[in-house]
Motif scaffolding. Sequence first.
Motif, mmCIF file in Angstrom:
data_model
loop_
_atom_site.group_PDB
_atom_site.id
_atom_site.type_symbol
_atom_site.label_atom_id
_atom_site.label_comp_id
_atom_site.label_asym_id
_atom_site.label_seq_id
_atom_site.Cartn_x
_atom_site.Cartn_y
_atom_site.Cartn_z
ATOM 1 N N ALA B 3 -10.983 5.100 10.094
ATOM 2 C CA ALA B 3 -9.635 5.454 10.537
ATOM 3 C C ALA B 3 -9.197 6.817 10.016
ATOM 4 O O ALA B 3 -8.630 7.629 10.750
ATOM 5 C CB ALA B 3 -8.657 4.374 10.090
ATOM 6 N N ILE B 42 -2.500 6.516 18.755
ATOM 7 C CA ILE B 42 -2.857 5.096 18.942
ATOM 8 C C ILE B 42 -3.798 4.947 20.144
ATOM 9 O O ILE B 42 -4.760 4.172 20.118
ATOM 10 C CB ILE B 42 -1.572 4.242 19.096
ATOM 11 N N PHE B 45 -7.216 5.702 19.007
ATOM 12 C CA PHE B 45 -7.811 4.556 18.307
ATOM 13 C C PHE B 45 -8.299 3.511 19.309
ATOM 14 O O PHE B 45 -9.390 2.959 19.168
ATOM 15 C CB PHE B 45 -6.793 3.914 17.345
ATOM 16 N N GLU B 46 -7.500 3.251 20.324
ATOM 17 C CA GLU B 46 -7.883 2.251 21.327
ATOM 18 C C GLU B 46 -9.174 2.662 22.039
ATOM 19 O O GLU B 46 -10.062 1.846 22.270
ATOM 20 C CB GLU B 46 -6.750 2.072 22.350
ATOM 21 N N TRP B 49 -12.269 2.741 19.317
ATOM 22 C CA TRP B 49 -12.670 1.444 18.780
ATOM 23 C C TRP B 49 -12.742 0.358 19.847
ATOM 24 O O TRP B 49 -13.052 -0.796 19.536
ATOM 25 C CB TRP B 49 -11.686 1.002 17.677
ATOM 26 N N ILE B 53 -3.975 -2.411 21.572
ATOM 27 C CA ILE B 53 -2.843 -2.585 20.662
ATOM 28 C C ILE B 53 -1.598 -2.824 21.509
ATOM 29 O O ILE B 53 -1.252 -1.988 22.346
ATOM 30 C CB ILE B 53 -2.676 -1.337 19.763
ATOM 31 N N VAL B 70 -3.813 -0.334 12.443
ATOM 32 C CA VAL B 70 -4.880 -0.336 13.457
ATOM 33 C C VAL B 70 -6.041 -1.240 13.025
ATOM 34 O O VAL B 70 -6.688 -1.856 13.882
ATOM 35 C CB VAL B 70 -5.393 1.085 13.785
ATOM 36 N N GLU B 71 -6.291 -1.335 11.704
ATOM 37 C CA GLU B 71 -7.396 -2.181 11.242
ATOM 38 C C GLU B 71 -7.178 -3.646 11.650
ATOM 39 O O GLU B 71 -8.136 -4.386 11.838
ATOM 40 C CB GLU B 71 -7.561 -2.065 9.718
ATOM 41 N N ARG B 74 -8.886 -4.343 14.733
ATOM 42 C CA ARG B 74 -10.289 -3.980 14.820
ATOM 43 C C ARG B 74 -11.129 -5.194 14.453
ATOM 44 O O ARG B 74 -11.428 -5.455 13.308
ATOM 45 C CB ARG B 74 -10.590 -2.838 13.862
#
Lengths: 416, 83
Positions: B3, B42, B45-46, B49, B53, B70-71, B74
Amino acid sequence: MTARRVAITGLSLIDPQGDSTEAYFARLLDGQSVIRLHVTDDPPQGLSVPAVRCTGFDAAARIGKAHLATMDRYTQLGVAAALEAWDQSGLPREPGQDLPQAGVAWGSALGGTLAYEQGYRALWFGGQNRLSPLSVVQGMNNAASAQIGIQLGLGNASLTYTVACASAATAIGEAFERIRHGQADIMVAGGSDAPLAFAVIRAWEAMRVLAPGNADTAPQACRPFHPQRRGLVLAEAAAALVLEDWAHAQARGAPILAELVGYGVSTDHTHLVRPDATGQVRALHAALAQGGLDPADIGYVNAHGTATREGDPTEIEALRRVFGSHAEHLPVSATKSMHGHGMGATGAVEAVITVLALQHDALPPTAQLTEIDPACTGVRHLRTALRGSGVRAALSNAFAFGGSNAVLAFKAAHPV
Amino acid sequence: MDALELIRQFLSEHTSTDPARLTPEARLADLGIDSFTLLELIFEFEEAWNISIPNDTETPETVQDLIDFVERFRSDTPAPPTA
């Protein structure tokens, strides 16, 4: 209240090659074209067409990296032009400033077209099923005016005009009226467009009005008033003026580059794309009348001059009708022969060129005009720059698809 | 990619923030990440990973808040439903 005078205190013209406004203007005086062959090899098909891409434009250097992701290219070009014009005017640029008497009026025909195309490509061609959360704010048509307002703290009106090829000229004219009538003291006015999307190029090709060319001939592809003219050249473009209440500009000792004195607007109401000299004549008369100008006062006309078969002779006919016996002495040029057609931005590009021509008493030519179409005679076509003519007033024409016409009349700041 | 590294890359691509200021305690707003920029982060991240979200979640204030946030999503199982 009586109408106020409107000074131009800043200007900017984005040089596709990445040089300064003044350097670009100097090249235009020399008849140098920035049109090049635009070649792509993206799916679904590659393209090869004369166009103007702002390859030398460094958005990060001019705007700052932090803001770029939220902006489509048309907004990046527009914000860069607005910032440069603003800085030239000597107006403040402090973080968090709030200027309730300063606003923005912007022209764009296509808005965030590249953001749209990128989204469609991703969804329909790239197999994705979601888009970046920035898509909306990149694509919206008022993105440029909004971003300019945010960057400069402009609390007055933030307006966007979409009037095809008269968008920016209309934006400048309407901004002028706001200042004249006391609704604002300062307006950033101009336009930007980034039309080199695959679908946009294909759409213009379908109308059979894009000038053809190869790598060698592309710089000469756009030939307004020439008997062998083949049409227009799409161009990425942005330009901006800072318009300011004359007394306000004088009081703060601002540089006054020229005066905007007239804005003539009319509609042909006859055909979607075939221009009509009668409508153009009305706009020309209105601009002259508002500026208190006689035809004999005008020392230069920057023509709309797109190099289409029908457009060029119609515009010259309108000029002959308005200028009568003066027409044959009237210096006219179509600078699109060099900078291409910036779509909704073009009225601002040509307004800036007209102001620079007045400032420097140097009128740019129509490039590639080795021969004049007999249908386009009756004015003094400039084939090379005309310097030292003592020009005191000038017009910039914008005649759009849809029949919308906008003519701007400028006076030199220091009449000679 | 972990992250912190993803945030570091995002900062270098989207802001002019000095990467040395990226610490777990740093407030996102102080790093140039406002609520709007956070949407984009965000989204990154989506994408990176391959997670989803939901919209109705709290707004992280610091870098560590964001990493914890965010974790939570995951994992190999779908994100848990939120209230």
